[in-house]
Motif scaffolding. Structure first.
Motif, mmCIF file in Angstrom:
data_model
loop_
_atom_site.group_PDB
_atom_site.id
_atom_site.type_symbol
_atom_site.label_atom_id
_atom_site.label_comp_id
_atom_site.label_asym_id
_atom_site.label_seq_id
_atom_site.Cartn_x
_atom_site.Cartn_y
_atom_site.Cartn_z
ATOM 1 N N ARG A 35 -0.322 5.649 -3.097
ATOM 2 C CA ARG A 35 0.068 6.778 -4.364
ATOM 3 C C ARG A 35 -1.221 6.958 -5.103
ATOM 4 N NH1 ARG A 35 4.054 4.917 -1.093
ATOM 5 N NH2 ARG A 35 6.028 5.325 -2.032
ATOM 6 N N SER A 69 6.573 11.902 -7.028
ATOM 7 C CA SER A 69 7.024 10.934 -6.155
ATOM 8 C C SER A 69 6.727 10.891 -4.870
ATOM 9 C CB SER A 69 8.613 11.575 -6.318
ATOM 10 O OG SER A 69 9.632 10.789 -5.587
ATOM 11 N N THR A 70 6.726 9.785 -4.223
ATOM 12 C CA THR A 70 6.351 9.743 -2.837
ATOM 13 C C THR A 70 7.503 8.883 -1.952
ATOM 14 O OG1 THR A 70 3.813 9.932 -3.506
ATOM 15 C CG2 THR A 70 4.535 8.856 -1.536
ATOM 16 N N GLU A 71 7.358 9.222 -0.760
ATOM 17 C CA GLU A 71 8.334 8.432 0.013
ATOM 18 C C GLU A 71 7.359 7.667 1.164
ATOM 19 O OE1 GLU A 71 11.492 10.788 1.947
ATOM 20 O OE2 GLU A 71 11.632 12.123 0.225
ATOM 21 N N ASP A 74 9.710 1.143 -1.094
ATOM 22 C CA ASP A 74 9.530 2.323 0.005
ATOM 23 C C ASP A 74 9.186 3.447 -0.822
ATOM 24 O OD1 ASP A 74 10.456 1.121 2.752
ATOM 25 O OD2 ASP A 74 11.932 0.468 1.609
ATOM 26 N N ASP A 75 10.089 3.985 -1.964
ATOM 27 C CA ASP A 75 9.686 5.281 -2.446
ATOM 28 C C ASP A 75 9.507 4.768 -3.915
ATOM 29 O OD1 ASP A 75 10.480 6.385 0.015
ATOM 30 O OD2 ASP A 75 12.462 6.924 -0.865
ATOM 31 N N ASP A 76 8.766 5.905 -4.468
ATOM 32 C CA ASP A 76 8.671 5.637 -6.213
ATOM 33 C C ASP A 76 8.663 7.170 -6.709
ATOM 34 O OD1 ASP A 76 5.444 6.583 -7.209
ATOM 35 O OD2 ASP A 76 5.824 6.568 -5.088
ATOM 36 N N LYS A 99 20.643 8.774 0.532
ATOM 37 C CA LYS A 99 19.388 9.775 0.682
ATOM 38 C C LYS A 99 19.686 10.883 1.479
ATOM 39 C CE LYS A 99 14.383 9.177 0.628
ATOM 40 N NZ LYS A 99 13.447 8.016 1.036
#
Length: 561
Positions: free
Chosen positions: A321, A313-315, A300-302, A388
């Protein structure tokens, strides 16, 4: 001077009545409006806020017409038709296009033949661009197009077949405005005032109000909380603490995985952190040039590093990305790419096509593929990590957000009626939907300033991952809206597909909706059955259930006006 986005060449305005045109200009600017069916100009003065609105009387003559506006600049609308205009809204079964678009929207029955028969210049189509907003907006984006194979392919199939039947039977121009978004619940399409009687949405509505008033502060608070959380996460994940992002980190003990692809094996049901690494040979010609790193979508996130330096970083599992590598970081030779992925539920991993995974010189076609073997190792499980930080983000499921962005800006436009196909995203909340859906209809009628005829589709059967009756409860809840005047429900229990949440027979759905309009709005009689009979009573007798149906000549429609 500028007109609102709903107006443009090739549009259709509601005939035999009064149609509004609005937009913005300089405060106090005098604007003269001359429709080609007028002998004299209409005039309006923009208010102190620069907004103006002029109401035009529309005859029955279909046109084509022109509308000229003269102020400090001139605007001319060409090829304007007068006819019947409807709005179609809801989630994916309203959004689904006529032709094949992708796996989820694979086209209606015989879609190739339908597109071959789509050249209908008297039918005009407008799709509102998706927009979620914390507060009511004043404008939409989109454009009018004539019906042809290209425009119809992506246009709402349900609304298209409705329009096609009306154009055939009424022999007048038809305009359809599609304002829809797949996977969205009814509360997103209802205004804040319409949701006021529902306490469960109070906090989300308050968040919307706060965010609309001061988005910068809200974003700053979350950004700070996210930084604190990220530092805590790095301490509690062993691989993060060991510096797994580093260019010289030893990943030789790690396993190997084919990328792209969701995690499989023992990681298929794993929620938490998984690290992915690989090396790439940077060509000599690329040294000192800015690069773009594309990884497609990640579930999901990175957090992504290049040679040990964090790129970003991306959610969100559905966000592609793309990261920039500054020219100063780019040197000839081996470079490491490290990605820390946090999966918070369901499957995890890279899930775009291989072509989406590349690294190359920014702004050029010089690229290297990143698909193939990556080193992979499991980190901390989700339960071992700090929670989170909650963030308020306006999206398509936010209560009132789609009303604000996609319905509120159309409130002054005159429609003959509304079509609605939604409910799948409210399955599991049938008791609430029985009150929420009628409230939404009344909310729209208040907003549009008329008792808008409202024709909706009862959701078709679908498995819903082991449905034990929730879908049937939702179908029953939908019938509560029939207590309102000028409502009708198109039953689709007989034309659904339990294995496909997007049934392909949209031709019949559009026909059933059109028959309601032809009878109730346009006074056309028909021998075609309008509606499947409804079961008003059932009785159990031992192992048998006896069901009583209303006659087939009766329709599932609300009381007449």
């Amino acid at each position: 001077m500028r007109l609102a986005g709903i107006f443009g060449d090739h549009m259709v305005l509601q005939r035999n009545g009064r149609a509004n045109l609005w937009g913005t200009a300089s405060p106090g600017e005098l604007i003269r409006v001359r429709p080609s069916w007028y002998e004299n100009d209409a005039a309006v003065t923009a208010g102190p806020d620069g907004k103006f609105l002029v109401t035009l009387t529309t005859p029955s003559a279909p046109g084509p017409h022109t509308i000229q506006l003269h102020g400090k600049n001139d605007v001319t609308l060409n090829d304007v038709l007068l006819g019947e205009v409807w709005i179609g809204s809801g989630q994916s079964n309203m959004e689904m296009g006529v032709g094949y678009l992708h796996g989820g929207y694979s086209g209606v029955l015989n879609w190739e033949q339908e597109l071959a028969d789509a050249e209908r210049p008297r039918i005009r189509l407008f799709t509102v661009e998706n927009s979620a907003s914390p507060a009511p907006q004043t404008d939409v984006r989109g454009s009018w197009s004539l019906a042809n194979a290209k425009s119809v392919k992506e246009f709402s199939a349900t609304a298209w077949f409705f329009a096609k039947r009306l154009e055939h039977d009424l022999d007048v121009p038809i305009g359809v405005v599609a304002s829809d978004w797949g996977g969205t619940p009814a509360e997103a399409w209802t205004s804040a005032s319409g949701l006021a009687p529902f306490p469960r949405y109070a906090q989300a509505l308050a968040d919307c109000q706060r965010f609309a008033a001061d988005p910068a502060t809200d974003a700053a608070v979350h950004a700070n909380a996210a930084k604190v959380w990220g530092r805590t996460l790095a301490k509690q994940d062993p691989l993060s603490a060991a510096g797994a992002e580093g260019a010289g980190f030893n990943d030789s003990p790690w396993g190997t995985a084919k990328v792209p692809g969701n995690w499989s094996g023992e990681l298929a049901a794993f929620d938490g952190i998984v690290w992915m690494r690989r090396e790439v040979e940077i060509p000599k010609a690329w040294a000192g040039k800015p690069l773009e790193l594309s990884l497609g979508m990640i579930d999901d996130d990175d957090w992504t590093w290049f040679n040990g330096e964090l790129l970003g970083s991306t959610e969100g599992w559905d966000t592609p990305r793309k990261y920039k590598v500054a020219e100063a970081r780019v040197k000839n030779g081996r470079a490491s790419i490290a990605v820390r992925i946090l999966d918070t539920g369901g499957g995890g991993g890279f899930h775009s096509e291989a072509a989406a995974m590349t690294i190359g010189v920014a702004g050029t076609t010089e690229k290297l593929s990143l698909a193939g073997d990556w080193k992979m190792s499991r980190g901390a499980a989700l339960g071992q990590l700090p929670p989170k930080p909650a963030v308020f983000a306006v999206g398509p499921n936010t209560p009132s957000a789609l009303f604000n962005g996609m319905i509120a800006p159309l409130g002054q436009f005159k429609f003959a009626g509304a079509l609605w196909y939604q409910g799948e995203s409210n399955v599991g909340r049938a008791e609430e939907y029985a009150k929420l859906f009628p409230a939404m209809i009344l909310d729209w009628r208040t907003h549009f300033g008329s008792e808008l005829p409202f024709y909706f589709v009862q959701i078709a059967p679908f498995g819903y991952g082991g449905d034990t009756g929730a879908a049937g409860d939702l179908r029953e809840a939908q019938t509560a809206a029939l207590n309102l005047t000028k409502t009708c429900m198109a039953v689709t229990i007989d034309i659904g597909d339990p294995a496909d949440i997007h049934p392909k027979n949209k031709q019949e759905v559009g026909r059933r909706l059109a028959l309601f309009a032809l009878r109730d709005v346009y006074g056309r009689s028909s021998k075609e059955m309008l509606q499947a009979p409804l079961p008003p009573a059932a009785a159990r007798a031992g192992s048998l259930v006896s069901i009583t149906f209303d006659g087939v000549d009766l329709t599932a429609c609300g009381p007449s006006a």
